[in-house]
Design a protein around this motif. Sequence first.
Motif, PDB file in Angstrom:
ATOM      1  N   ARG A 240       3.580  64.098  11.615  1.00 29.58           N
ATOM      2  CA  ARG A 240       4.414  64.940  12.201  1.00 29.58           C
ATOM      3  C   ARG A 240       4.015  66.263  13.219  1.00 29.58           C
ATOM      4  O   ARG A 240       3.416  67.560  12.039  1.00 29.58           O
ATOM      5  CB  ARG A 240       5.735  65.375  11.361  1.00 29.58           C
ATOM      6  CG  ARG A 240       6.560  64.337  10.575  1.00 29.58           C
ATOM      7  CD  ARG A 240       7.301  63.479  11.757  1.00 29.58           C
ATOM      8  NE  ARG A 240       7.930  62.213  11.783  1.00 29.58           N
ATOM      9  CZ  ARG A 240       9.108  62.543  11.352  1.00 29.58           C
ATOM     10  NH1 ARG A 240       9.837  63.342  12.182  1.00 29.58           N
ATOM     11  NH2 ARG A 240      10.130  61.801  10.682  1.00 29.58           N
ATOM     12  N   CYS A 241       3.184  66.308  14.068  1.00 33.08           N
ATOM     13  CA  CYS A 241       2.721  67.069  14.331  1.00 33.08           C
ATOM     14  C   CYS A 241       3.391  67.293  16.288  1.00 33.08           C
ATOM     15  O   CYS A 241       3.297  66.373  16.680  1.00 33.08           O
ATOM     16  CB  CYS A 241       1.164  66.952  14.283  1.00 33.08           C
ATOM     17  SG  CYS A 241       0.333  65.763  15.393  1.00 33.08           S
ATOM     18  N   GLU A 242       3.161  68.683  16.565  1.00 28.36           N
ATOM     19  CA  GLU A 242       3.371  69.339  17.459  1.00 28.36           C
ATOM     20  C   GLU A 242       2.875  70.486  18.400  1.00 28.36           C
ATOM     21  O   GLU A 242       2.330  71.573  17.755  1.00 28.36           O
ATOM     22  CB  GLU A 242       4.677  69.429  17.906  1.00 28.36           C
ATOM     23  CG  GLU A 242       5.909  68.361  17.641  1.00 28.36           C
ATOM     24  CD  GLU A 242       5.804  67.262  19.108  1.00 28.36           C
ATOM     25  OE1 GLU A 242       5.351  67.352  20.029  1.00 28.36           O
ATOM     26  OE2 GLU A 242       6.682  66.223  17.962  1.00 28.36           O
ATOM     27  N   ILE A 243       2.482  70.472  19.645  1.00 27.36           N
ATOM     28  CA  ILE A 243       1.585  71.139  20.662  1.00 27.36           C
ATOM     29  C   ILE A 243       2.824  72.399  20.292  1.00 27.36           C
ATOM     30  O   ILE A 243       3.589  72.063  21.299  1.00 27.36           O
ATOM     31  CB  ILE A 243       0.768  71.135  21.756  1.00 27.36           C
ATOM     32  CG1 ILE A 243      -0.923  70.003  21.309  1.00 27.36           C
ATOM     33  CG2 ILE A 243       0.367  72.106  22.428  1.00 27.36           C
ATOM     34  CD1 ILE A 243      -1.343  70.130  22.760  1.00 27.36           C
ATOM     35  N   LEU A 244       2.507  73.345  20.411  1.00 21.89           N
ATOM     36  CA  LEU A 244       3.896  74.665  20.478  1.00 21.89           C
ATOM     37  C   LEU A 244       3.908  75.610  20.702  1.00 21.89           C
ATOM     38  O   LEU A 244       4.767  75.463  21.721  1.00 21.89           O
ATOM     39  CB  LEU A 244       4.382  75.211  18.538  1.00 21.89           C
ATOM     40  CG  LEU A 244       4.036  74.254  17.333  1.00 21.89           C
ATOM     41  CD1 LEU A 244       4.521  75.606  16.333  1.00 21.89           C
ATOM     42  CD2 LEU A 244       5.580  73.277  17.489  1.00 21.89           C
ATOM     43  N   PHE A 245       2.334  75.836  22.032  1.00 22.20           N
ATOM     44  CA  PHE A 245       2.385  77.142  22.619  1.00 22.20           C
ATOM     45  C   PHE A 245       1.001  76.596  23.105  1.00 22.20           C
ATOM     46  O   PHE A 245       0.041  76.353  22.091  1.00 22.20           O
ATOM     47  CB  PHE A 245       2.384  78.279  22.009  1.00 22.20           C
ATOM     48  CG  PHE A 245       2.736  79.227  22.428  1.00 22.20           C
ATOM     49  CD1 PHE A 245       4.035  79.636  23.373  1.00 22.20           C
ATOM     50  CD2 PHE A 245       1.445  80.388  23.188  1.00 22.20           C
ATOM     51  CE1 PHE A 245       4.274  80.004  23.913  1.00 22.20           C
ATOM     52  CE2 PHE A 245       1.822  81.915  23.535  1.00 22.20           C
ATOM     53  CZ  PHE A 245       3.263  81.620  24.258  1.00 22.20           C
ATOM     54  N   ASP A 246       0.730  76.740  24.466  1.00 22.42           N
ATOM     55  CA  ASP A 246      -0.196  77.001  25.113  1.00 22.42           C
ATOM     56  C   ASP A 246      -0.832  78.221  25.858  1.00 22.42           C
ATOM     57  O   ASP A 246       0.106  78.870  26.383  1.00 22.42           O
ATOM     58  CB  ASP A 246      -0.308  76.150  25.953  1.00 22.42           C
ATOM     59  CG  ASP A 246      -1.780  75.953  26.888  1.00 22.42           C
ATOM     60  OD1 ASP A 246      -2.874  76.422  26.343  1.00 22.42           O
ATOM     61  OD2 ASP A 246      -1.939  75.227  27.633  1.00 22.42           O
ATOM     62  N   GLY A 247      -1.524  79.076  25.483  1.00 27.82           N
ATOM     63  CA  GLY A 247      -1.337  80.691  25.532  1.00 27.82           C
ATOM     64  C   GLY A 247      -2.770  81.602  25.389  1.00 27.82           C
ATOM     65  O   GLY A 247      -3.703  80.763  24.855  1.00 27.82           O
ATOM     66  N   LYS A 248      -2.917  82.851  25.946  1.00 30.55           N
ATOM     67  CA  LYS A 248      -3.739  84.198  25.592  1.00 30.55           C
ATOM     68  C   LYS A 248      -3.318  85.418  24.558  1.00 30.55           C
ATOM     69  O   LYS A 248      -1.900  84.999  24.771  1.00 30.55           O
ATOM     70  CB  LYS A 248      -4.223  84.262  26.298  1.00 30.55           C
ATOM     71  CG  LYS A 248      -3.251  85.591  27.062  1.00 30.55           C
ATOM     72  CD  LYS A 248      -4.265  85.660  28.648  1.00 30.55           C
ATOM     73  CE  LYS A 248      -3.376  86.787  29.601  1.00 30.55           C
ATOM     74  NZ  LYS A 248      -3.381  87.006  30.869  1.00 30.55           N
TER      75      LYS A 248
END
Length: 361
Positions: A240-248
């Motif tokens: 169970r895994c997810e990309i939660l956020f893409d940022g700086k």
Amino acid sequence: MRMGVDELRDLANGAAFLGAGGGGDPYIGRLLATSAIEEFGAPELVSAEDINDEARVLTIAMLGAPTVILEKAVSGDDIEFVIRSLEAKLDQKADYLMSIEIGGVNSLVPVMAAARLGLPLIDADGMGRAFPAIQMVTFNAFGVSATPLVMADDHGTSMVVEAPTAEAAEDIVRAASVPLGCSAVISCYPMLGRQVKDCAVLGTLSLARSIGKIIADNQQSEDPVESLVAHLRTTPYYSRCEILFDGKVVDVRRELRDGFSVGTVRLQSLKSETSIMEVQFQNEFLVAKLNGKTKAIVPDLVCLVDRETAQPILADGVRYGQRIKVLGVSAPSVMRADESLSIFGPQAFRMDEPFVPLEDL
């Protein structure tokens, strides 16, 4: 099989990821393990299912603040000292060594110890990730005593601890570690082979190595982070895994408090200036909140990786301006059990919200 030098790169990479930001820099551990293997030979890696129920198993780990461990590693003699001292205390020789945690430097220090002492290393650990305190292991959740415990530093200062609970042992050694420079070696949770089978998180060295190999092999792929997520979904614990956020990274606050590295990482979305994620840590990343709403919380893993390479980023390595993807990853099911949550759930870190599995969040 033998845990040779060629396997250490992938093990270190995978351990950095499973450390969830903490556990100490596995690169340091890789150097230590490489040196030991070149001098003493590669240790044998064995499955827990193959060990005798009455075999004596000892653990080995570094204890302290990851910030300090970066600069103050082990000498090797201190590792041998704590194992031999605990053997003397138990009046029994060790048959196997085992990691307390698979995350960070503490996945590699046992490789170094096994090579130096000529002992086989069990493919298992006590959490399937990294945690900052001695009591935060499945061994404790299933009734294995943390003591007798031996702690030593690289200058020959040592102590043997007997305590009624793992929490009491943690309080003693944490306080003692501060005058030792917040870096020491410990051996604790002495147990038998049957206890390893009952309460350890099995197969985690092999899993860490497979994760590290995926990260290394996909550096030039179109999307290394997606490749990593796809691999995690094939594993028994981290599916169970997810990309939660893409940022700086727009702000980092950290301090050394009571022997721990604590703080907050603040990230801004690359697509929207109003989308903000905050990640709190105490040695390890503990909780990720998107605009104030929890998206993943301990004991599930919050992992920060470079958005272009999927290389894991440690809590003490986060810097302003880095472009990062935040992953939420499920912890092994034994870590989510009620007995375990009382020991290393959110309340153990003084959070006032309950644990909710990543997939439900």
